[in-house]
Design a protein around this motif. Structure first.
Motif, PDB file in Angstrom:
ATOM      1  N   GLY A  72      50.187   1.337-105.836  1.00 23.53           N
ATOM      2  CA  GLY A  72      49.743   2.543-105.142  1.00 23.53           C
ATOM      3  C   GLY A  72      48.429   3.055-105.691  1.00 23.53           C
ATOM      4  O   GLY A  72      47.513   3.404-104.941  1.00 23.53           O
ATOM      5  N   ASP A  76      44.629   3.207-103.964  1.00 22.15           N
ATOM      6  CA  ASP A  76      43.756   4.387-103.904  1.00 22.15           C
ATOM      7  C   ASP A  76      42.348   4.059-104.392  1.00 22.15           C
ATOM      8  O   ASP A  76      41.357   4.586-103.876  1.00 22.15           O
ATOM      9  CB  ASP A  76      44.343   5.511-104.757  1.00 22.15           C
ATOM     10  N   LYS A  80      43.681   0.140 -99.777  1.00 23.82           N
ATOM     11  CA  LYS A  80      45.123   0.018 -99.580  1.00 23.82           C
ATOM     12  C   LYS A  80      45.495  -1.254 -98.835  1.00 23.82           C
ATOM     13  O   LYS A  80      46.501  -1.892 -99.142  1.00 23.82           O
ATOM     14  CB  LYS A  80      45.638   1.256 -98.846  1.00 23.82           C
ATOM     15  N   GLY A 126      50.194   5.305 -97.135  1.00 23.05           N
ATOM     16  CA  GLY A 126      48.833   5.750 -97.414  1.00 23.05           C
ATOM     17  C   GLY A 126      47.856   5.349 -96.322  1.00 23.05           C
ATOM     18  O   GLY A 126      46.985   6.129 -95.919  1.00 23.05           O
ATOM     19  N   ARG A 129      48.313   7.625 -93.352  1.00 20.49           N
ATOM     20  CA  ARG A 129      47.735   8.953 -93.556  1.00 20.49           C
ATOM     21  C   ARG A 129      46.218   8.921 -93.372  1.00 20.49           C
ATOM     22  O   ARG A 129      45.633   9.841 -92.808  1.00 20.49           O
ATOM     23  CB  ARG A 129      48.065   9.465 -94.953  1.00 20.49           C
ATOM     24  N   ASP A 130      45.589   7.866 -93.849  1.00 23.26           N
ATOM     25  CA  ASP A 130      44.132   7.784 -93.793  1.00 23.26           C
ATOM     26  C   ASP A 130      43.606   7.550 -92.383  1.00 23.26           C
ATOM     27  O   ASP A 130      42.460   7.891 -92.090  1.00 23.26           O
ATOM     28  CB  ASP A 130      43.638   6.657 -94.703  1.00 23.26           C
ATOM     29  N   VAL A 389      53.010  13.844 -98.947  1.00 27.43           N
ATOM     30  CA  VAL A 389      51.671  13.831 -98.350  1.00 27.43           C
ATOM     31  C   VAL A 389      51.129  15.251 -98.193  1.00 27.43           C
ATOM     32  O   VAL A 389      49.936  15.503 -98.373  1.00 27.43           O
ATOM     33  CB  VAL A 389      51.711  13.104 -96.990  1.00 27.43           C
ATOM     34  N   THR A 397      47.262   9.675-102.383  1.00 24.84           N
ATOM     35  CA  THR A 397      48.411   9.391-101.526  1.00 24.84           C
ATOM     36  C   THR A 397      49.174   8.158-101.982  1.00 24.84           C
ATOM     37  O   THR A 397      50.401   8.162-102.077  1.00 24.84           O
ATOM     38  CB  THR A 397      47.948   9.181-100.070  1.00 24.84           C
ATOM     39  N   GLY A 398      48.446   7.070-102.240  1.00 29.37           N
ATOM     40  CA  GLY A 398      49.095   5.822-102.613  1.00 29.37           C
ATOM     41  C   GLY A 398      49.899   5.959-103.887  1.00 29.37           C
ATOM     42  O   GLY A 398      51.069   5.561-103.955  1.00 29.37           O
ATOM     43  N   ASN A 401      52.975   8.455-103.383  1.00 32.03           N
ATOM     44  CA  ASN A 401      54.070   7.852-102.625  1.00 32.03           C
ATOM     45  C   ASN A 401      54.671   6.666-103.373  1.00 32.03           C
ATOM     46  O   ASN A 401      55.851   6.363-103.216  1.00 32.03           O
ATOM     47  CB  ASN A 401      53.588   7.419-101.240  1.00 32.03           C
TER      48      ASN A 401
END
Length: 580
Positions: A72, A76, A80, A126, A129-130, A389, A397-398, A401
């Motif tokens: 993770g 980041d 990812k 992740g 989310r991005d 998140v 995020t990575g 999570n």
């Protein structure tokens, strides 16, 4: 509307991104589940003692626990999608190693490599989310988070069918083929996220966390073999506490930590992670109990006498229901928020286990139990990444999570150890063979119910999100929209526009907020109008660094009083850089 660190995707994704990432998660679940049908036969298949054969399972657990937060963080820092492909590639190599051997040590090496695929879940979340728009993010993360259960539910009957009618090594060839397919689909359909965390990889932190996790999980998984009061078990537990405490002190001092413990200590993150352990415990109990109950001979008086394949099919609705709850979760979360959805999920799990105590007399009853538990676990699992998140910067995020997925893994490990011990201590000895009893099964369900009760208590401590204002012009289509609107209505931070040398707005400029210690405190990407918004964690002096293709970089000093207001600050980039 300006972009924010937490909610606005940095690039749009095609329609295939969500199913491809979810498929990668399902492949990981298949890797975890494929040996379940042959667990009891492993000592004979590998020509080894039962206590040694369990290392085939323990090795995957340990490597997965270590790889999840590390991959993770690497995602980041370095991309990812790149780390997702690497995780799957290592899994494929491990599957092929296992497929070509019947030797214990070589099999353990192969299964250790396969465990690295566990990092795919937080990396997929992740990426979503991005890249995804807010209205798709909730249901997409729910599907990704539930993919472990979905894959497990689907893989169990399929693996049982293969194990019954083919050489058991075919299980690994199948997993390798699925891994290769997941890699190809990822390369074709999933773009790389442009979001990057500042700093470098914390190698010492990774080694410290890995050592601490191994020292913690080894006695959890092997305690029943070694003895819970043995010197080895107690010594490893004590060593894990010492190593993890030293690791925590180190992480608080390093400039770019593997895990930002200050962020992790926030109530929204801390209680979510603790609740994740309880959900992990609850998820694994049903996977351990129902297949055994279904396959025990009817001559025992309570066994249902079903074949391995039929048992897998009866438990499969657990995973299928988890998959179908993803869109339901999105609607519930949009209206009530992920905290309420988590509580609802935990209540449904409690109903499933409570009702399951009286639904153990027929195969159809186990299906009902599987459906109810699948719905509850699906809602709970779907809520966890949304809560994480919403509480961490996009650049973390990575890693965040990854840590959350690790907490679930610790829950399943604890569940496996405790339920294994309960079933062993309550078993009847029939001709030298330990046969689990109905009493043991019911005690296991009661333990799961207790874990859910603890999870509910933890969920109630989660901070309550404020409801969005009634006069907002844009309708919030998800919890992420609501969070964005609240942030823009009462923001404590900086806002403005990124402009070029000619005064024209610069879109897609990377804006990074750096605190007085030189650490990244936030990051975002400017909108089409050049607008940006960045929240600050506290009052003090900051540096806003901006860069964009075709322009020179800019670093601008600014300070914030800590009041609930936004400081307006336009960032004017110099003329074209030499590289442009």
């Amino acid at each position: 509307m300006t972009d924010t660190t937490t909610d606005q995707p940095t690039r749009r994704a095609g329609g295939a991104v969500v199913p491809v990432l979810a498929f990668a998660g399902i492949v990981v679940a298949v890797m975890q589940t494929l040996l379940v049908p042959v667990i009891k036969d492993l000592p004979q298949l590998l020509d080894t003692a039962p206590s040694d054969a369990t290392w085939v399972l323990t090795s995957t657990l340990l490597s997965g626990a270590v790889a999840t937060p590390i991959m993770g963080r690497l995602g980041d820092l370095y991309g990812k999608r790149r780390m997702l492909v690497l995780s799957l590639a290592v899994m494929v190599v491990g599957a092929l190693v296992s497929a070509l051997t019947s030797q214990l040590l070589t099999m353990i090496v192969g299964r250790t490599l396969q465990g690295f695929a566990m990092g795919a879940i937080p990396l997929g979340i992740g990426l979503m989310r991005d890249m995804l728009p807010r209205e798709r993010l909730g249901s997409a993360m729910a599907l990704m988070s539930s993919s472990i259960g979905v894959g497990g539910g689907l893989a169990l009957p399929a693996a049982a069918l293969v194990a019954q009618h083919m050489d058991w090594h075919a299980l690994f060839y199948g997993a390798a083929g699925l891994g290769v397919l997941a890699i190809l689909l990822t390369l074709l359909a999933v773009p790389e996220s442009p979001m990057r965390a500042e700093g470098s990889f914390d190698l010492l932190g990774a080694l410290g966390l890995s050592t601490g996790l191994v020292l913690l999980l080894l006695p959890i998984t092997k305690g029943s073999d070694w003895g819970w009061s043995s010197g080895t078990t107690l010594g490893l537990f004590a060593a894990s506490v010492v190593v993890l405490l030293l690791w925590g002190l180190f992480e608080l001092r390093v400039q770019a930590p593997l895990v930002d413990l200050r962020t992790t200590a926030r109530p929204a993150v801390l209680f979510t992670n603790l609740a994740s352990i309880m959900v992990g415990v609850a998820f694994y109990v049903v996977s351990l109990v129902l297949p055994q109950l279904l396959q025990l001979p009817a001559a025992t008086g309570y066994g249902l006498g079903r074949s391995m394949v039929v048992a897998g099919l009866c438990v499969a609705p657990l995973g299928l229901t988890m998959m179908f709850t993803a869109p339901v979760y999105a609607r519930l979360s949009a209206r009530y928020g992920p905290k309420v959805t988590l509580i609802i999920g935990l209540l449904i799990i409690a109903v499933g286990y409570g009702g399951g105590l009286g639904l153990m007399d027929a195969a159809w009853q186990t299906i009902v139990t599987s459906v109810i538990l699948g719905a509850g676990i699906g809602l709970a699992y779907s809520s966890l990444p949304a809560l994480i998140v919403g509480a961490v910067p996009a650049s973390e995020t990575g890693a965040a999570n990854g840590l959350n997925t690790l907490m679930r893994s610790i829950g399943t490990s604890v569940s496996s150890a405790v339920i294994g011990m309960v079933l062993a201590n309550t078993a009847n000895d029939v001709g030298g063979v330990a046969i689990p009893t109905m009493h043991g099964f019911r005690v296991s369900f009661l333990i799961a119910t207790a874990a859910v009760a603890v999870g509910l208590l933890l969920a109630l401590f989660l901070p309550k999100a404020a409801r969005p204002a009634q006069h907002t012009q844009l309708r919030a289509s998800s919890e992420e929209d609501a969070a964005l609107e609240r942030a823009e209505e009462a923001l404590r931070g900086f806002r403005g526009r990124v402009l070029g040398a000619d005064g024209a707005p610069v879109a897609r400029a990377k804006v990074t907020l750096i605190d007085r210690r030189g650490r990244q405190a936030g990051a975002t990407v400017s909108g089409e109008d050049g607008g940006y918004t960045l929240a600050v964690p506290s009052q003090g002096a900051y540096v806003l660094a901006a860069r964009a293709s075709g322009h020179g970089p800019l670093a601008s000093s600014a300070s914030h009083s800590g009041e609930e207001r936004a400081v307006d600050l336009d960032l004017s980039l110099p003329g074209e850089s030499v590289s442009a």
